[in-house]
Motif scaffolding. Structure first.
Motif, PDB file in Angstrom:
ATOM      1  N   HIS A  63      -4.794  15.641   7.959  1.00 28.45           N
ATOM      2  CA  HIS A  63      -3.793  16.278   7.105  1.00 28.45           C
ATOM      3  C   HIS A  63      -4.228  16.192   5.642  1.00 28.45           C
ATOM      4  O   HIS A  63      -4.639  15.120   5.177  1.00 28.45           O
ATOM      5  CB  HIS A  63      -2.414  15.605   7.259  1.00 28.45           C
ATOM      6  N   ALA A  64      -4.141  17.298   4.964  1.00 28.51           N
ATOM      7  CA  ALA A  64      -4.359  17.329   3.513  1.00 28.51           C
ATOM      8  C   ALA A  64      -3.007  17.337   2.818  1.00 28.51           C
ATOM      9  O   ALA A  64      -2.071  18.019   3.270  1.00 28.51           O
ATOM     10  CB  ALA A  64      -5.164  18.562   3.123  1.00 28.51           C
ATOM     11  N   ILE A  65      -2.896  16.590   1.731  1.00 25.10           N
ATOM     12  CA  ILE A  65      -1.615  16.435   1.034  1.00 25.10           C
ATOM     13  C   ILE A  65      -1.802  16.830  -0.436  1.00 25.10           C
ATOM     14  O   ILE A  65      -2.752  16.400  -1.089  1.00 25.10           O
ATOM     15  CB  ILE A  65      -1.111  14.980   1.111  1.00 25.10           C
ATOM     16  N   VAL A  66      -0.868  17.631  -0.935  1.00 22.16           N
ATOM     17  CA  VAL A  66      -0.942  18.122  -2.312  1.00 22.16           C
ATOM     18  C   VAL A  66       0.435  18.038  -2.953  1.00 22.16           C
ATOM     19  O   VAL A  66       1.449  18.330  -2.304  1.00 22.16           O
ATOM     20  CB  VAL A  66      -1.441  19.586  -2.354  1.00 22.16           C
ATOM     21  N   ALA A  67       0.456  17.652  -4.222  1.00 22.22           N
ATOM     22  CA  ALA A  67       1.698  17.658  -5.001  1.00 22.22           C
ATOM     23  C   ALA A  67       1.385  18.181  -6.402  1.00 22.22           C
ATOM     24  O   ALA A  67       0.408  17.748  -7.027  1.00 22.22           O
ATOM     25  CB  ALA A  67       2.310  16.263  -5.083  1.00 22.22           C
ATOM     26  N   VAL A  68       2.210  19.113  -6.890  1.00 25.27           N
ATOM     27  CA  VAL A  68       2.045  19.694  -8.227  1.00 25.27           C
ATOM     28  C   VAL A  68       3.391  19.609  -8.938  1.00 25.27           C
ATOM     29  O   VAL A  68       4.404  20.107  -8.424  1.00 25.27           O
ATOM     30  CB  VAL A  68       1.574  21.158  -8.148  1.00 25.27           C
ATOM     31  N   ALA A  69       3.398  18.979 -10.109  1.00 22.99           N
ATOM     32  CA  ALA A  69       4.630  18.802 -10.886  1.00 22.99           C
ATOM     33  C   ALA A  69       4.485  19.444 -12.256  1.00 22.99           C
ATOM     34  O   ALA A  69       3.384  19.492 -12.828  1.00 22.99           O
ATOM     35  CB  ALA A  69       4.964  17.317 -11.037  1.00 22.99           C
ATOM     36  N   THR A 102       5.290  20.495  -3.173  1.00 21.00           N
ATOM     37  CA  THR A 102       4.351  19.718  -2.360  1.00 21.00           C
ATOM     38  C   THR A 102       3.943  20.526  -1.135  1.00 21.00           C
ATOM     39  O   THR A 102       4.634  21.475  -0.729  1.00 21.00           O
ATOM     40  CB  THR A 102       4.966  18.388  -1.887  1.00 21.00           C
ATOM     41  N   ALA A 103       2.825  20.127  -0.537  1.00 20.38           N
ATOM     42  CA  ALA A 103       2.379  20.758   0.700  1.00 20.38           C
ATOM     43  C   ALA A 103       1.613  19.748   1.535  1.00 20.38           C
ATOM     44  O   ALA A 103       0.873  18.911   0.996  1.00 20.38           O
ATOM     45  CB  ALA A 103       1.504  21.974   0.415  1.00 20.38           C
ATOM     46  N   VAL A 104       1.793  19.853   2.839  1.00 28.82           N
ATOM     47  CA  VAL A 104       1.003  19.089   3.808  1.00 28.82           C
ATOM     48  C   VAL A 104       0.419  20.090   4.792  1.00 28.82           C
ATOM     49  O   VAL A 104       1.151  20.879   5.395  1.00 28.82           O
ATOM     50  CB  VAL A 104       1.856  18.049   4.552  1.00 28.82           C
ATOM     51  N   LEU A 105      -0.904  20.086   4.944  1.00 34.01           N
ATOM     52  CA  LEU A 105      -1.577  21.012   5.852  1.00 34.01           C
ATOM     53  C   LEU A 105      -2.135  20.221   7.032  1.00 34.01           C
ATOM     54  O   LEU A 105      -2.868  19.244   6.858  1.00 34.01           O
ATOM     55  CB  LEU A 105      -2.721  21.749   5.153  1.00 34.01           C
ATOM     56  N   ALA A 106      -1.763  20.665   8.235  1.00 31.50           N
ATOM     57  CA  ALA A 106      -2.266  20.030   9.451  1.00 31.50           C
ATOM     58  C   ALA A 106      -3.542  20.721   9.910  1.00 31.50           C
ATOM     59  O   ALA A 106      -3.765  21.909   9.637  1.00 31.50           O
ATOM     60  CB  ALA A 106      -1.214  20.086  10.546  1.00 31.50           C
ATOM     61  N   ALA A 161       1.219  24.707   7.639  1.00 27.21           N
ATOM     62  CA  ALA A 161       1.468  24.005   6.379  1.00 27.21           C
ATOM     63  C   ALA A 161       2.965  23.836   6.166  1.00 27.21           C
ATOM     64  O   ALA A 161       3.756  24.764   6.415  1.00 27.21           O
ATOM     65  CB  ALA A 161       0.867  24.771   5.205  1.00 27.21           C
ATOM     66  N   TRP A 162       3.347  22.628   5.747  1.00 22.09           N
ATOM     67  CA  TRP A 162       4.744  22.335   5.367  1.00 22.09           C
ATOM     68  C   TRP A 162       4.809  22.324   3.846  1.00 22.09           C
ATOM     69  O   TRP A 162       4.040  21.621   3.186  1.00 22.09           O
ATOM     70  CB  TRP A 162       5.156  20.978   5.932  1.00 22.09           C
ATOM     71  N   ILE A 163       5.720  23.125   3.281  1.00 23.43           N
ATOM     72  CA  ILE A 163       5.860  23.247   1.838  1.00 23.43           C
ATOM     73  C   ILE A 163       7.278  22.868   1.442  1.00 23.43           C
ATOM     74  O   ILE A 163       8.254  23.308   2.072  1.00 23.43           O
ATOM     75  CB  ILE A 163       5.550  24.685   1.364  1.00 23.43           C
ATOM     76  N   SER A 164       7.411  22.056   0.404  1.00 28.90           N
ATOM     77  CA  SER A 164       8.728  21.696  -0.132  1.00 28.90           C
ATOM     78  C   SER A 164       8.702  21.899  -1.640  1.00 28.90           C
ATOM     79  O   SER A 164       7.647  21.752  -2.273  1.00 28.90           O
ATOM     80  CB  SER A 164       9.075  20.246   0.210  1.00 28.90           C
ATOM     81  N   TRP A 165       9.845  22.227  -2.231  1.00 32.91           N
ATOM     82  CA  TRP A 165       9.865  22.506  -3.662  1.00 32.91           C
ATOM     83  C   TRP A 165      11.245  22.278  -4.272  1.00 32.91           C
ATOM     84  O   TRP A 165      12.272  22.341  -3.594  1.00 32.91           O
ATOM     85  CB  TRP A 165       9.410  23.941  -3.924  1.00 32.91           C
ATOM     86  N   LEU A 166      11.220  22.035  -5.549  1.00 33.02           N
ATOM     87  CA  LEU A 166      12.426  21.946  -6.373  1.00 33.02           C
ATOM     88  C   LEU A 166      12.043  22.455  -7.760  1.00 33.02           C
ATOM     89  O   LEU A 166      11.273  21.810  -8.472  1.00 33.02           O
ATOM     90  CB  LEU A 166      12.940  20.500  -6.466  1.00 33.02           C
ATOM     91  N   ASP A 203      12.575  23.327   1.837  1.00 30.62           N
ATOM     92  CA  ASP A 203      11.275  23.284   2.498  1.00 30.62           C
ATOM     93  C   ASP A 203      11.187  24.335   3.581  1.00 30.62           C
ATOM     94  O   ASP A 203      12.211  24.858   4.044  1.00 30.62           O
ATOM     95  CB  ASP A 203      11.023  21.897   3.098  1.00 30.62           C
ATOM     96  N   HIS A 204       9.968  24.677   3.991  1.00 26.52           N
ATOM     97  CA  HIS A 204       9.745  25.506   5.172  1.00 26.52           C
ATOM     98  C   HIS A 204       8.278  25.398   5.587  1.00 26.52           C
ATOM     99  O   HIS A 204       7.453  24.866   4.840  1.00 26.52           O
ATOM    100  CB  HIS A 204      10.190  26.962   4.962  1.00 26.52           C
ATOM    101  N   TYR A 205       7.975  25.918   6.769  1.00 28.54           N
ATOM    102  CA  TYR A 205       6.620  25.889   7.308  1.00 28.54           C
ATOM    103  C   TYR A 205       6.015  27.288   7.214  1.00 28.54           C
ATOM    104  O   TYR A 205       6.703  28.303   7.362  1.00 28.54           O
ATOM    105  CB  TYR A 205       6.621  25.441   8.773  1.00 28.54           C
ATOM    106  N   VAL A 206       4.697  27.348   6.958  1.00 28.13           N
ATOM    107  CA  VAL A 206       3.963  28.619   6.976  1.00 28.13           C
ATOM    108  C   VAL A 206       2.708  28.417   7.807  1.00 28.13           C
ATOM    109  O   VAL A 206       2.260  27.281   8.022  1.00 28.13           O
ATOM    110  CB  VAL A 206       3.582  29.085   5.552  1.00 28.13           C
ATOM    111  N   THR A 207       2.145  29.516   8.291  1.00 30.22           N
ATOM    112  CA  THR A 207       0.894  29.448   9.036  1.00 30.22           C
ATOM    113  C   THR A 207      -0.215  30.118   8.225  1.00 30.22           C
ATOM    114  O   THR A 207       0.019  31.095   7.500  1.00 30.22           O
ATOM    115  CB  THR A 207       1.015  30.142  10.399  1.00 30.22           C
ATOM    116  N   LEU A 208      -1.422  29.590   8.389  1.00 26.86           N
ATOM    117  CA  LEU A 208      -2.574  30.091   7.652  1.00 26.86           C
ATOM    118  C   LEU A 208      -3.652  30.489   8.658  1.00 26.86           C
ATOM    119  O   LEU A 208      -4.204  29.643   9.374  1.00 26.86           O
ATOM    120  CB  LEU A 208      -3.120  29.013   6.706  1.00 26.86           C
ATOM    121  N   ALA A 209      -3.948  31.772   8.713  1.00 31.18           N
ATOM    122  CA  ALA A 209      -5.000  32.263   9.596  1.00 31.18           C
ATOM    123  C   ALA A 209      -6.355  31.787   9.086  1.00 31.18           C
ATOM    124  O   ALA A 209      -6.492  31.353   7.929  1.00 31.18           O
ATOM    125  CB  ALA A 209      -4.948  33.792   9.655  1.00 31.18           C
TER     126      ALA A 209
END
Length: 410
Positions: free
Chosen positions: A197-203, A272-276, A286-291, A338-344
């Motif tokens: 899993h790759a983890i990213v956070a941008v503030a 933030t994002a977590v990519l499996a 990918a799971w993406i959450s935001w505020l 938050d929500h999930y997206v798919t990446l081809a």
């Protein structure tokens, strides 16, 4: 000796020439008027010719005497242009003209130099420039009064099947102000222990908050740490946005208390994002959450533009685009989504602050198209950073981007 000391000598020389000229003219007319025994016409011709020669010499002498005066006038004009204040200052700079040695050749007038607080754009050959660019892009970079994070941060990495590039560059509006402000964007990247899993956070700290850079740094750092914990305890499919943002808010509030300031002084938004790891077909989830108004975008390898995927979208149809955010940390963590997206295979996912997201969302420019072509595949971190530092009209905010490419990028 001063160049002014030769003025009386030149004056006496001019008077002598005038007296000599008058005497010769009088003598010539006397000579012409007197009768001659022989060669009378020849004597008259020679007398008149002598008058012409002496007259021409007097004129040339006067012209050569005037030349130094004109040269001195040019020197005074050059000095005045060189040392006079900028136009509009309304004052005249004093000029000292004393000399203690022999006269030296004066420099020729030079074209006007740039204003001292502007510099020629040193990055024109490296950063992409759109339209006329921003005037502030050419101003010198200044330092804030307090010790802050660096003005530029960059990374590149590989996590499993994902290739990652990240950069954050302080915007012209912050680095050139008086006083200068710190970079209020922050990012963190990480991975699970097994690199699945790759983890990213941008503030992005709010400009209205005095310590928003500290709030953004706390938010991005805590997000990666807490997401690692959630992956280890509840797994990728059990990631909890409410718990995540609630705990980040607590950390920021504690940081504010330690500094002795209110929580509003450390306000920030976060995405933030977590990519499996991809499945057997190369498709990644990918799971993406935001505020707040930082955003996520995706780029299909065959598409011409980055496509908005998550975040707080701004109303581009409005006459004036508002930068007001609906939620922020640490005050309203419950508004996080938050929500999930798919990446081809070959698809890229970008998390960006509004310093980039607003430019990509603007249909009037070609900035989105440029970045779609430039980042269709991973580029070196130096090139990526230069792109993030792009120059465009009215783009003065800090800008941060973290991009992950999924597997095949052909």
């Amino acid at each position: 000796m001063s160049r002014h000391d030769s003025r009386p000598g030149r004056l006496m020389d001019g008077r002598f020439r005038a007296v000599l000229f008058v005497a010769i003219v009088i003598g010539a007319f006397i000579e012409v008027s007197m009768p001659h025994r022989r060669y009378g016409p020849l004597v008259d011709v020679f007398a008149l010719a002598a008058v012409g020669v002496v007259g021409a010499a007097a004129v040339l002498g006067s012209e050569s005497a005037a030349t130094p005066a004109r040269e001195q006038g040019r020197e005074r004009d050059w000095d005045r242009d060189r040392f006079a204040p900028e136009s509009g200052a309304g004052t005249t700079a004093p000029i000292c003209r004393y000399a203690t040695g022999p006269a030296v050749p004066q420099p020729q007038p030079q074209p006007p130099r740039p204003r001292p607080f502007l510099r020629e754009r040193p990055t024109d050959l490296s950063v992409p420039r759109f339209g006329d660019g921003a005037r502030a892009q050419g101003y010198p970079w200044l330092l804030p009064e307090r010790t802050v994070q660096n003005g530029i941060a960059a990374d590149e990495a590989t996590v499993g099947a994902f290739t990652l590039r990240a950069a954050s560059v302080i915007g012209p509006g912050h680095r050139c102000g008086r006083p200068a402000e710190p970079r209020q964007d922050s990012y963190r990247i990480g991975r699970s222990p097994d690199s699945r899993h790759a983890i990213v956070a941008v503030a992005d700290g709010l400009s209205s908050a005095a310590w928003s850079d500290a709030g953004a740094t706390t938010a991005s750092s805590q997000a990666v740490t807490l997401l690692r914990e959630q992956i280890a305890t509840v797994g990728f499919d059990g990631l909890d946005v409410k718990e995540l943002y609630g705990r980040i808010a607590e950390s920021i509030a504690a940081h504010a208390a330690g500094r002795g300031v209110g929580t509003s002084h450390m306000a920030t938004v976060l995405i933030t994002a977590v990519l499996a790891e991809p499945d057997a077909n190369g498709v990644a989830k990918a799971w993406i959450s935001w505020l707040g108004d930082s955003s996520a975008w995706t780029l299909d390898p065959h598409d011409a533009l980055w496509r908005f995927s998550a975040g707080e979208a701004k109303d581009r149809a409005a006459a004036v685009v508002s930068n007001e955010v609906a939620g922020r940390l640490p005050d309203t963590p419950q508004l996080a989504r938050d929500h999930y997206v798919t990446l081809a295979p070959g698809t890229a996912l970008a998390l960006v602050t509004d310093g980039i997201g607003d430019a990509w969302a603007d249909p009037a420019g070609n900035i989105n198209e440029y970045f779609a072509n430039a980042w269709r595949a991973p580029v070196p971190a130096t090139r990526f950073t230069a792109d993030v530092g792009f120059d465009a009209p009215q783009c003065l905010d800090d800008r941060t981007a973290v991009v992950l490419w999924n597997g095949d990028r052909s």
